[in-house]
Design a protein around this motif. Structure first.
Motif, short mmCIF file in Angstrom:
data_model
loop_
_atom_site.label_atom_id
_atom_site.label_comp_id
_atom_site.label_asym_id
_atom_site.label_seq_id
_atom_site.Cartn_x
_atom_site.Cartn_y
_atom_site.Cartn_z
N THR A 1 0.71 -1.06 0.17
CA THR A 1 -0.10 0.04 0.03
C THR A 1 0.81 1.16 0.18
O THR A 1 1.90 1.48 0.51
N LYS A 2 0.34 2.24 -0.58
CA LYS A 2 1.03 3.67 -0.72
C LYS A 2 -0.02 4.94 -0.92
O LYS A 2 -1.15 4.40 -1.21
N VAL A 3 0.46 5.88 -0.18
CA VAL A 3 -0.41 7.14 -0.46
C VAL A 3 0.25 7.62 -1.59
O VAL A 3 1.53 8.08 -1.55
N LEU A 4 -0.83 8.23 -2.73
CA LEU A 4 -0.34 8.75 -4.10
C LEU A 4 -0.67 10.23 -4.03
O LEU A 4 -1.82 10.53 -3.84
N ASN A 5 0.32 11.05 -4.46
CA ASN A 5 -0.31 12.50 -4.83
C ASN A 5 -0.14 12.72 -6.46
O ASN A 5 0.37 11.89 -7.07
N LYS A 6 -0.57 13.93 -6.60
CA LYS A 6 -0.81 14.32 -8.04
C LYS A 6 0.71 14.08 -8.69
O LYS A 6 1.74 14.20 -8.10
N GLY A 7 0.62 13.29 -9.93
CA GLY A 7 1.62 12.85 -10.60
C GLY A 7 2.44 11.57 -10.41
O GLY A 7 3.17 11.17 -10.97
N ASP A 8 2.01 10.92 -9.29
CA ASP A 8 2.38 9.45 -8.76
C ASP A 8 1.66 8.62 -9.77
O ASP A 8 0.45 8.47 -9.88
N VAL A 9 2.42 7.49 -9.90
CA VAL A 9 1.80 6.27 -10.70
C VAL A 9 2.22 5.12 -9.89
O VAL A 9 3.43 4.79 -9.04
N PHE A 10 1.09 4.22 -9.90
CA PHE A 10 1.30 2.89 -9.15
C PHE A 10 0.53 1.76 -10.11
O PHE A 10 -0.29 2.01 -10.83
N VAL A 11 1.36 0.50 -9.98
CA VAL A 11 0.71 -0.50 -10.75
C VAL A 11 0.09 -1.83 -9.76
O VAL A 11 0.84 -2.14 -8.86
N PHE A 12 -0.91 -2.28 -10.36
CA PHE A 12 -1.52 -3.40 -9.88
C PHE A 12 -1.48 -4.62 -10.65
O PHE A 12 -2.19 -4.60 -11.83
N PRO A 13 -0.88 -5.70 -10.36
CA PRO A 13 -0.89 -6.91 -10.86
C PRO A 13 -1.86 -7.51 -11.40
O PRO A 13 -2.88 -7.55 -10.62
N VAL A 14 -1.94 -8.21 -12.55
CA VAL A 14 -3.23 -8.83 -13.09
C VAL A 14 -3.67 -9.60 -12.05
O VAL A 14 -3.21 -10.59 -11.60
N GLY A 15 -4.94 -9.59 -11.91
CA GLY A 15 -5.60 -10.66 -11.21
C GLY A 15 -5.76 -10.42 -9.59
O GLY A 15 -6.45 -11.02 -8.99
N LEU A 16 -5.03 -9.40 -8.99
CA LEU A 16 -4.95 -9.31 -7.51
C LEU A 16 -5.98 -8.16 -7.28
O LEU A 16 -6.22 -7.11 -7.95
N ILE A 17 -6.44 -8.48 -6.01
CA ILE A 17 -7.34 -7.56 -5.35
C ILE A 17 -6.80 -6.30 -5.15
O ILE A 17 -5.69 -6.29 -4.64
#
Length: 223
Positions: free
Chosen positions: A144-160
């Motif tokens: 988990t992470k807190v994201l602000n404007k301009g931040d990018v995060f990736v969620f792997p396929v199939g994971l909740i």
């Protein structure tokens, strides 16, 4: 050391099976420049779940979607809205293995825990502050992470995974997905709002709670 032909053949088949299994988890690669999806089967070829429009009749409009500048309605229980641009809304995406979503969040708005069975998702925050995360398969570890404007995060396929607006103002994010039709399974809706419903006995044993709790949850998510 001598290695038998039979052993090599068996090893090759094993590797081939694994390769086929992995490849089948993603959209197939296109074998032509494009295959604009069309509902009319006349003079069309069926590819990847859709009929292909005759290339002679393809127009620039087939590759165009307008409206992602318009905020989605977040006046709902979750306080969020997803505007998905998949192959059903942009026919030119057919066989290209990609789609896009705009996600709007009211203050304290939540895009609830869900999965995309056919796609990895990459999210970029355009406005606001989001708490995001995903959970691995067993053992269930949370990233988990807190994201602000301009931040990018990736969620792997199939994971909740989920996104929650922890700011005091509306938030906006855009997501790219590695499938023309990624699908979505919202966990709470699927478990407590399926049609027909999952057996009460199954749910009480799975969640280790009283029948009344399950009934109350089912009322919240009843279609």
């Amino acid at each position: 050391m001598t290695i038998s032909v039979g052993f090599l053949s068996a090893a090759f088949l094993l590797v081939l099976q694994e390769t086929i299994f992995v490849a089948s988890a993603f959209d197939p690669s296109p074998l032509q420049d494009f295959c604009v999806a069309v509902d009319e089967p006349k003079s069309a070829v069926f590819v990847n779940g859709k009929f292909c429009k005759n290339p002679k009749f393809v127009r620039a409009e087939d590759f165009l979607f307008r409206g992602l500048n318009i905020a989605g309605n977040t006046m709902n229980k979750q306080g969020s809205n997803v505007t998905l641009v998949n192959v059903d809304r942009l026919p030119g995406l057919n066989t290209l293995g990609i789609s896009l979503a705009r996600i709007d969040y009211a203050p304290n708005g939540l895009n609830p825990p869900h999965t995309h069975p056919r796609a990895t998702e990459i999210l970029v925050v355009v406005e606001g502050t989001l708490l995001v995360g995903f959970v691995t398969s067993n053992p269930n570890k949370l990233f988990t992470k807190v994201l602000n404007k301009g931040d990018v995060f990736v969620f792997p396929v199939g994971l909740i995974h989920f996104q929650f607006n922890v700011g005091h103002y509306p938030a906006l994010a855009f997501a790219g997905l590695s499938s023309q039709n990624p699908g979505v399974i919202t966990i709470a809706n699927a478990v407590f709002g399926s049609d027909p419903p999952i057996s009460i006995d199954v749910l009480t044993k799975a969640f280790q709670v009283d029948n009344n709790v399950i009934h109350a949850l089912m009322k919240q998510f009843k279609a």
